[in-house]
Design a protein around this motif. Structure first.
Motif, mmCIF file in Angstrom:
data_model
loop_
_atom_site.group_PDB
_atom_site.id
_atom_site.type_symbol
_atom_site.label_atom_id
_atom_site.label_comp_id
_atom_site.label_asym_id
_atom_site.label_seq_id
_atom_site.Cartn_x
_atom_site.Cartn_y
_atom_site.Cartn_z
ATOM 1 N N TYR A 383 -1.009 18.712 -12.269
ATOM 2 C CA TYR A 383 -1.920 17.626 -12.644
ATOM 3 C C TYR A 383 -2.585 17.896 -13.991
ATOM 4 C CZ TYR A 383 -5.634 14.139 -12.278
ATOM 5 O OH TYR A 383 -6.479 13.074 -12.517
ATOM 6 N N LYS A 384 -2.838 19.167 -14.290
ATOM 7 C CA LYS A 384 -3.494 19.522 -15.553
ATOM 8 C C LYS A 384 -2.623 19.213 -16.772
ATOM 9 C CE LYS A 384 -4.380 23.801 -14.268
ATOM 10 N NZ LYS A 384 -4.859 25.199 -14.383
ATOM 11 N N TYR A 385 -1.314 19.055 -16.551
ATOM 12 C CA TYR A 385 -0.383 18.793 -17.653
ATOM 13 C C TYR A 385 -0.076 17.304 -17.813
ATOM 14 C CZ TYR A 385 0.266 23.832 -17.420
ATOM 15 O OH TYR A 385 0.046 25.185 -17.419
ATOM 16 N N GLY A 386 -0.653 16.467 -16.936
ATOM 17 C CA GLY A 386 -0.514 15.020 -17.042
ATOM 18 C C GLY A 386 -1.648 14.427 -17.847
ATOM 19 N N PRO A 387 -1.603 13.128 -18.118
ATOM 20 C CA PRO A 387 -2.601 12.494 -18.998
ATOM 21 C C PRO A 387 -4.046 12.686 -18.543
ATOM 22 C CG PRO A 387 -0.754 11.014 -18.598
ATOM 23 C CD PRO A 387 -0.569 12.178 -17.675
ATOM 24 N N GLU A 388 -4.348 12.408 -17.252
ATOM 25 C CA GLU A 388 -5.734 12.500 -16.784
ATOM 26 C C GLU A 388 -6.206 13.953 -16.725
ATOM 27 O OE1 GLU A 388 -3.358 10.852 -15.137
ATOM 28 O OE2 GLU A 388 -3.914 8.742 -15.452
ATOM 29 N N GLY A 389 -5.353 14.836 -16.179
ATOM 30 C CA GLY A 389 -5.730 16.238 -16.090
ATOM 31 C C GLY A 389 -5.878 16.875 -17.463
ATOM 32 N N HIS A 390 -5.020 16.480 -18.380
ATOM 33 C CA HIS A 390 -5.097 16.997 -19.753
ATOM 34 C C HIS A 390 -6.446 16.660 -20.388
ATOM 35 C CE1 HIS A 390 -3.608 18.113 -23.761
ATOM 36 N NE2 HIS A 390 -4.216 17.027 -24.200
ATOM 37 N N MET A 391 -6.882 15.424 -20.205
ATOM 38 C CA MET A 391 -8.175 15.015 -20.760
ATOM 39 C C MET A 391 -9.320 15.752 -20.078
ATOM 40 S SD MET A 391 -7.588 12.968 -23.247
ATOM 41 C CE MET A 391 -9.214 12.252 -23.520
ATOM 42 N N LEU A 392 -9.238 15.891 -18.750
ATOM 43 C CA LEU A 392 -10.308 16.539 -17.998
ATOM 44 C C LEU A 392 -10.492 17.988 -18.421
ATOM 45 C CD1 LEU A 392 -12.373 16.542 -15.671
ATOM 46 C CD2 LEU A 392 -10.480 17.089 -14.109
ATOM 47 N N PHE A 393 -9.374 18.730 -18.572
ATOM 48 C CA PHE A 393 -9.472 20.148 -18.862
ATOM 49 C C PHE A 393 -9.532 20.467 -20.350
ATOM 50 C CE2 PHE A 393 -8.424 20.454 -14.422
ATOM 51 C CZ PHE A 393 -9.101 21.593 -14.024
ATOM 52 N N ASN A 394 -9.524 19.449 -21.187
ATOM 53 C CA ASN A 394 -9.769 19.657 -22.615
ATOM 54 C C ASN A 394 -11.096 19.071 -23.069
ATOM 55 O OD1 ASN A 394 -7.444 20.882 -24.405
ATOM 56 N ND2 ASN A 394 -6.411 19.706 -22.792
ATOM 57 N N PHE A 395 -11.509 17.960 -22.420
ATOM 58 C CA PHE A 395 -12.690 17.254 -22.924
ATOM 59 C C PHE A 395 -13.758 17.000 -21.861
ATOM 60 C CE2 PHE A 395 -9.044 16.048 -25.581
ATOM 61 C CZ PHE A 395 -9.501 16.509 -26.802
ATOM 62 N N GLY A 396 -13.396 17.121 -20.588
ATOM 63 C CA GLY A 396 -14.393 16.937 -19.544
ATOM 64 C C GLY A 396 -14.451 15.525 -19.009
ATOM 65 N N ILE A 397 -15.651 14.990 -18.903
ATOM 66 C CA ILE A 397 -15.867 13.685 -18.281
ATOM 67 C C ILE A 397 -16.332 12.683 -19.330
ATOM 68 C CG2 ILE A 397 -17.248 12.412 -16.599
ATOM 69 C CD1 ILE A 397 -17.276 14.858 -14.857
ATOM 70 N N GLU A 398 -15.603 11.581 -19.404
ATOM 71 C CA GLU A 398 -15.932 10.557 -20.392
ATOM 72 C C GLU A 398 -17.333 10.003 -20.137
ATOM 73 O OE1 GLU A 398 -14.140 6.401 -22.320
ATOM 74 O OE2 GLU A 398 -13.100 7.375 -20.649
ATOM 75 N N GLY A 399 -18.090 9.883 -21.205
ATOM 76 C CA GLY A 399 -19.455 9.395 -21.100
ATOM 77 C C GLY A 399 -20.476 10.508 -20.949
#
Length: 541
Positions: A383-399
């Motif tokens: 999951y960390k290598y997919g679009p959502e997981g990639h964003m979560l583990f590089n940038f955190g939570i939007e907002g």
């Protein structure tokens, strides 16, 4: 992340799991997954309530949380997947992680996931698989990890680097896929001290000597005391941190193993290495090297840097150049820590060796043989290598920790101007801590390269040719046993002796005896093993 985002990501992950299951069903003979799937695999499909995870925390993470489970990304992943991660962290300190891992293996009480540098594992990753410590992930990745599979298909060099010579894949890798990301470590110097003394940044070994003498004798910190430390470098630490060629590269040789036109060599056997050590011995004798370099840990180093005492050392772009300039903004507005070029012996020459990592350095998440849910674990890791997981583990939570601006994820003040006064490195560590993933270049643009000083540092550090660097070779299990035995003795001996030479406890005239001792410890056999492994690596598809 907006309130709906967590639910959206949960749905996305659920759909992802269903899709993978359907793909497996369709690919089974007759399309009937329930009859074609082995009983063990059916059982593994059950989602576990928790997974255990062995991982050493980074210094930045350890400074802000007691356990990796407290980081934002892992808390969010638990909401998304319903799987709780129970982390086991070894004590901090040089060699502590390896010792803790060895004890865990000896007790046969393995965590479900093991995060370590598998290229440094005693016997190598293939032996870890053959001995039943971890499992071969090749088939599981092909069947249950579509995100990583896509990356490997698009990047054949990465597949080559994360595989053994027999084609096994031993870990979900920590990856940097852009060439600009492969250099982030190098020499740094107090630019404000140079300017105060009317000096230029040194580019040769001789110029470094001149600059350090000036730092020692001319009170650049302005406190009326001769308490400046011109350089702090601990060879034993940089040796394990991908920065081992920082100074010795000026002589055109590597610190340990390196290659010239496909031929493996060992740096300490070269007469030029004796010249390198003699130089450090002279610097130490004249008080240009920190007299406490061998015992200076991270906490003490921080105190010396923020106490306006250290003139130069080896730094990360973000966790060094960025960190200390940020920490000193209010304490000393004149403070300016800048990167400087890897030195050469002759002015104008291009450095041959410096810091440059491979796309994969050997660090990754392996699934242990004791794991009763390997399929669900692989899906979780993927999951960390997919679009959502990639964003979560590089940038955190939007907002909260980032916001999208014209399609670009920009860190918020929670990270860049942390309300608690945390450096950016520690604010980022609170998001995701330490984990295997694909590092997004937009992270580097906002952290490693955020200031002109950092950008210029990386530019200077990227100058070396680095054609002599070794790729991530993997000796066979049989070779690894012999190699580990030899190199354990070699490293113990060289760690001790190099410090003795530098500190003057051992005369440099005895260096030939040192080389002879290395040969009696069978260093030539280790070179031969590395050569055979390199030859095999070059033949990988």
């Amino acid at each position: 992340m907006k309130k709906t985002d967590s639910r959206k990501m949960t749905v996305t992950f659920t759909v992802f799991l269903i899709t993978v299951s359907l793909i497996n069903a369709c690919s089974s003979p007759g399309g009937n997954a329930s009859t074609a799937q082995p009983a063990a695999e059916k059982e593994a499909e059950k989602k576990p309530a928790k997974l255990t995870y062995f991982m050493e925390m980074s210094d930045a993470t350890a400074a802000v949380v007691k356990n990796q489970s407290e980081t934002l990304a892992y808390q969010e992943m638990e909401k998304i997947t319903g799987i709780k991660m129970e982390f086991q962290h070894p004590p901090k300190g040089q060699g502590q992680s390896v010792q803790a891992l060895n004890l865990m293996i000896a007790s046969n009480n393995l965590t479900d996931i093991i995060h370590t540098n598998w290229l440094s594992f005693n016997g190598g990753p293939e032996k870890a698989i053959n001995d039943g410590v971890i499992i071969d992930l090749k088939d599981l990745i092909e069947k249950h990890a579509p995100n990583l599979s896509k990356i490997l298909k698009e990047n054949p060099d990465v597949r080559k680097q994360i595989s053994t010579d027999t084609g096994k894949i031993y870990a979900f890798p920590d990856l940097t896929l852009k060439k600009e990301q492969l250099t982030y470590w190098g020499l740094g110097i107090r630019q404000d001290w140079l300017e105060k003394l009317g000096l230029q940044a040194p580019t040769t070994i001789d110029e470094w000597y001149t600059v350090m003498k000036a730092f020692k004798e001319n009170d650049p910190n302005g406190n009326g005391k001769r308490d400046e430390i011109p350089m702090n470098i601990n060879l034993n630490q940089i040796r394990t941190g991908n920065a081992e060629d920082t100074l010795v590269g000026a002589w055109g040789i590597g610190f340990d193993f390196y290659q010239e036109d496909g031929k493996v060599k060992y740096g300490m056997l070269d007469p030029k290495f004796k010249e390198f050590i003699a130089t450090l011995q002279k610097w130490y004798k004249e008080g240009l090297l920190d007299q406490e370099y061998a015992t200076t840990d991270t906490k003490l180093f921080d105190a010396k840097m923020t106490g306006d005492r250290i003139g130069s050392s080896v730094f990360l772009a973000g966790g060094g150049i960025g960190k200390y300039n940020q920490l000193m903004e209010t304490k000393n507005p004149n403070f300016k820590l800048a990167g400087t070029a890897y030195p050469t012996l002759k002015k104008g020459d291009v450095p041959e060796l410096g810091h440059k990592i491979n796309y994969f350095t050997g660090v990754g998440d392996a699934v242990s043989k004791s794991n009763k849910n390997p399929i669900e674990t692989v899906k979780w890791l993927d999951y960390k290598y997919g679009p959502e997981g990639h964003m979560l583990f590089n940038f955190g939570i939007e907002g909260k920790t980032y916001k999208m601006e014209n399609g670009y994820p920009k860190y918020t003040d929670e990270v860049m101007k942390n309300p608690q006064g945390l450096p950016v490195s520690q604010a980022l560590a609170k998001i995701y801590g330490f984990t295997a993933k694909v590092i997004d270049i937009r992270y580097n643009e906002q952290y490693s390269w955020i200031t002109p000083l950092q950008k210029n540092a990386v530019k200077l550090w990227s100058e070396p040719l680095n054609k002599k660097k070794m790729p991530p070779v993997t000796p066979s299990p049989e070779e690894s046993t012999k190699y580990a035995s030899v190199m354990n003795d070699v490293k113990t001996y060289t760690d001790e002796m190099l410090n003795k030479f530098i500190m003057g406890a051992e005369p440099i005239e005895n260096y030939d005896n040192f080389v002879n001792k290395l040969k009696s410890l069978h260093i030539d056999e280790a070179i031969k093993i590395q050569q055979t492994a390199l030859d095999r690596y070059n033949k990988r598809p």
